[in-house]
Design a protein around this motif. Structure first.
Motif, PDB file in Angstrom:
ATOM      1  N   GLN A  23      43.190  35.144  70.765  1.00 17.52           N
ATOM      2  CA  GLN A  23      42.730  36.505  70.485  1.00 17.52           C
ATOM      3  C   GLN A  23      43.887  37.503  70.428  1.00 17.52           C
ATOM      4  N   ARG A  24      45.014  37.150  70.995  1.00 18.05           N
ATOM      5  CA  ARG A  24      46.161  38.056  71.047  1.00 18.05           C
ATOM      6  C   ARG A  24      47.113  37.883  69.865  1.00 18.05           C
ATOM      7  N   LEU A  25      46.939  36.819  69.100  1.00 15.63           N
ATOM      8  CA  LEU A  25      47.892  36.498  68.042  1.00 15.63           C
ATOM      9  C   LEU A  25      47.938  37.565  66.951  1.00 15.63           C
ATOM     10  N   PRO A  26      49.118  37.741  66.370  1.00 15.99           N
ATOM     11  CA  PRO A  26      49.196  38.634  65.206  1.00 15.99           C
ATOM     12  C   PRO A  26      48.537  37.952  64.006  1.00 15.99           C
ATOM     13  N   ARG A  27      48.165  38.738  63.002  1.00 10.82           N
ATOM     14  CA  ARG A  27      47.602  38.160  61.787  1.00 10.82           C
ATOM     15  C   ARG A  27      48.651  37.359  61.037  1.00 10.82           C
ATOM     16  N   SER A  28      49.881  37.838  61.111  1.00  9.79           N
ATOM     17  CA  SER A  28      50.990  37.199  60.411  1.00  9.79           C
ATOM     18  C   SER A  28      52.231  37.295  61.286  1.00  9.79           C
ATOM     19  N   LEU A  29      53.119  36.352  61.130  1.00 10.11           N
ATOM     20  CA  LEU A  29      54.380  36.431  61.873  1.00 10.11           C
ATOM     21  C   LEU A  29      55.217  37.620  61.416  1.00 10.11           C
ATOM     22  N   ASP A  30      54.961  38.092  60.212  1.00 11.70           N
ATOM     23  CA  ASP A  30      55.654  39.295  59.724  1.00 11.70           C
ATOM     24  C   ASP A  30      55.303  40.525  60.553  1.00 11.70           C
ATOM     25  N   ASP A  31      54.203  40.469  61.306  1.00  6.56           N
ATOM     26  CA  ASP A  31      53.801  41.594  62.163  1.00  6.56           C
ATOM     27  C   ASP A  31      54.680  41.711  63.405  1.00  6.56           C
ATOM     28  N   LEU A  32      55.487  40.683  63.696  1.00  7.87           N
ATOM     29  CA  LEU A  32      56.367  40.704  64.873  1.00  7.87           C
ATOM     30  C   LEU A  32      57.641  41.457  64.502  1.00  7.87           C
ATOM     31  N   ALA A  89      64.086  31.330  65.771  1.00  6.29           N
ATOM     32  CA  ALA A  89      65.352  30.745  66.215  1.00  6.29           C
ATOM     33  C   ALA A  89      65.237  30.122  67.603  1.00  6.29           C
ATOM     34  N   GLN A  90      64.450  30.729  68.467  1.00 11.72           N
ATOM     35  CA  GLN A  90      64.320  30.259  69.851  1.00 11.72           C
ATOM     36  C   GLN A  90      63.217  29.231  70.046  1.00 11.72           C
ATOM     37  N   TRP A  91      62.307  29.098  69.094  1.00  6.20           N
ATOM     38  CA  TRP A  91      61.103  28.315  69.305  1.00  6.20           C
ATOM     39  C   TRP A  91      61.351  26.873  69.767  1.00  6.20           C
ATOM     40  N   PRO A  92      62.326  26.129  69.214  1.00  6.67           N
ATOM     41  CA  PRO A  92      62.507  24.749  69.675  1.00  6.67           C
ATOM     42  C   PRO A  92      62.704  24.625  71.192  1.00  6.67           C
ATOM     43  N   VAL A  93      63.368  25.586  71.801  1.00  5.56           N
ATOM     44  CA  VAL A  93      63.539  25.571  73.262  1.00  5.56           C
ATOM     45  C   VAL A  93      62.403  26.327  73.937  1.00  5.56           C
ATOM     46  N   LEU A  94      62.044  27.469  73.404  1.00  6.67           N
ATOM     47  CA  LEU A  94      61.009  28.306  74.005  1.00  6.67           C
ATOM     48  C   LEU A  94      59.694  27.553  74.153  1.00  6.67           C
ATOM     49  N   THR A 109      48.288  27.881  64.722  1.00  7.55           N
ATOM     50  CA  THR A 109      48.076  29.052  63.871  1.00  7.55           C
ATOM     51  C   THR A 109      49.228  29.257  62.890  1.00  7.55           C
ATOM     52  N   PHE A 110      50.438  28.981  63.346  1.00 11.47           N
ATOM     53  CA  PHE A 110      51.630  29.196  62.522  1.00 11.47           C
ATOM     54  C   PHE A 110      52.411  27.880  62.419  1.00 11.47           C
ATOM     55  N   PRO A 111      52.044  27.004  61.470  1.00 13.28           N
ATOM     56  CA  PRO A 111      52.677  25.689  61.339  1.00 13.28           C
ATOM     57  C   PRO A 111      54.197  25.738  61.162  1.00 13.28           C
ATOM     58  N   THR A 112      54.725  26.847  60.708  1.00 15.41           N
ATOM     59  CA  THR A 112      56.177  27.000  60.568  1.00 15.41           C
ATOM     60  C   THR A 112      56.877  26.747  61.901  1.00 15.41           C
ATOM     61  N   LEU A 113      56.253  27.158  62.989  1.00 22.03           N
ATOM     62  CA  LEU A 113      56.854  26.951  64.303  1.00 22.03           C
ATOM     63  C   LEU A 113      56.952  25.467  64.634  1.00 22.03           C
ATOM     64  N   ARG A 114      55.917  24.712  64.310  1.00 21.33           N
ATOM     65  CA  ARG A 114      55.952  23.265  64.549  1.00 21.33           C
ATOM     66  C   ARG A 114      57.032  22.617  63.672  1.00 21.33           C
ATOM     67  N   GLN A 115      57.143  23.083  62.445  1.00 25.60           N
ATOM     68  CA  GLN A 115      58.130  22.516  61.513  1.00 25.60           C
ATOM     69  C   GLN A 115      59.544  22.774  61.984  1.00 25.60           C
ATOM     70  N   VAL A 116      59.833  23.970  62.480  1.00 26.08           N
ATOM     71  CA  VAL A 116      61.182  24.286  62.947  1.00 26.08           C
ATOM     72  C   VAL A 116      61.506  23.460  64.170  1.00 26.08           C
ATOM     73  N   SER A 117      60.523  23.156  64.992  1.00 28.74           N
ATOM     74  CA  SER A 117      60.751  22.333  66.174  1.00 28.74           C
ATOM     75  C   SER A 117      61.041  20.900  65.793  1.00 28.74           C
ATOM     76  N   ALA A 118      60.337  20.401  64.792  1.00 30.17           N
ATOM     77  CA  ALA A 118      60.543  19.025  64.347  1.00 30.17           C
ATOM     78  C   ALA A 118      61.909  18.857  63.711  1.00 30.17           C
ATOM     79  N   ALA A 119      62.405  19.918  63.082  1.00 27.53           N
ATOM     80  CA  ALA A 119      63.707  19.852  62.410  1.00 27.53           C
ATOM     81  C   ALA A 119      64.869  20.001  63.375  1.00 27.53           C
TER      82      ALA A 119
END
Length: 120
Positions: A23-32, A89-94, A109-119
């Motif tokens: 419920q707290r998530l932004p609609r888009s990561l661009d909102d951050l 940038a921080q997500w793989p550790v965060l 919600t934001f598959p880009t985060l999973r992809q950056v972690s896998a890479a």
């Protein structure tokens, strides 16, 4: 004694937590659109004890701020305190420092985060 309706299942702790974080998530990561440099002081409703001011130019403090905001921040806090580029940038550790429920909600919600972690 009344029987429980089969269509109503008891809420699990995991389900309640996932719903709360979703419920707290932004609609888009661009909102951050939070700051990238300098000091940030968290509002009392996010950090009610301990450290409240963080220097974003110090990686450990920046990671700690993001961890706190992801766990305790409301939608407006996420948008104004977090920055999409820094989060990515921080997500793989965060992702290893936040709860499993936070990690799953954000990555689902934001598959880009999973992809950056896998890479990483």
């Amino acid at each position: 004694m009344t029987a429980q309706s089969p269509s109503i299942s008891p809420l699990t702790t995991a389900g309640v937590l996932k719903k709360r974080y979703a419920q707290r998530l932004p609609r888009s990561l661009d909102d951050l659109t939070g700051p990238v440099h300098g000091e940030v002081t968290l509002p009392l409703h996010v950090a009610w004890s301990g450290l409240r001011t963080y220097d974003l130019d110090r990686p450990r403090l920046r990671m700690s701020l993001y961890r706190t905001v992801l766990a305790e921040g409301q939608a407006d806090d996420l948008a104004t305190l977090l920055n999409w580029d820094l989060l990515l940038a921080q997500w793989p550790v965060l992702r290893t420092l936040v709860s499993r429920h936070i990690r799953l909600v954000w990555e689902d919600t934001f598959p880009t985060l999973r992809q950056v972690s896998a890479a990483a």
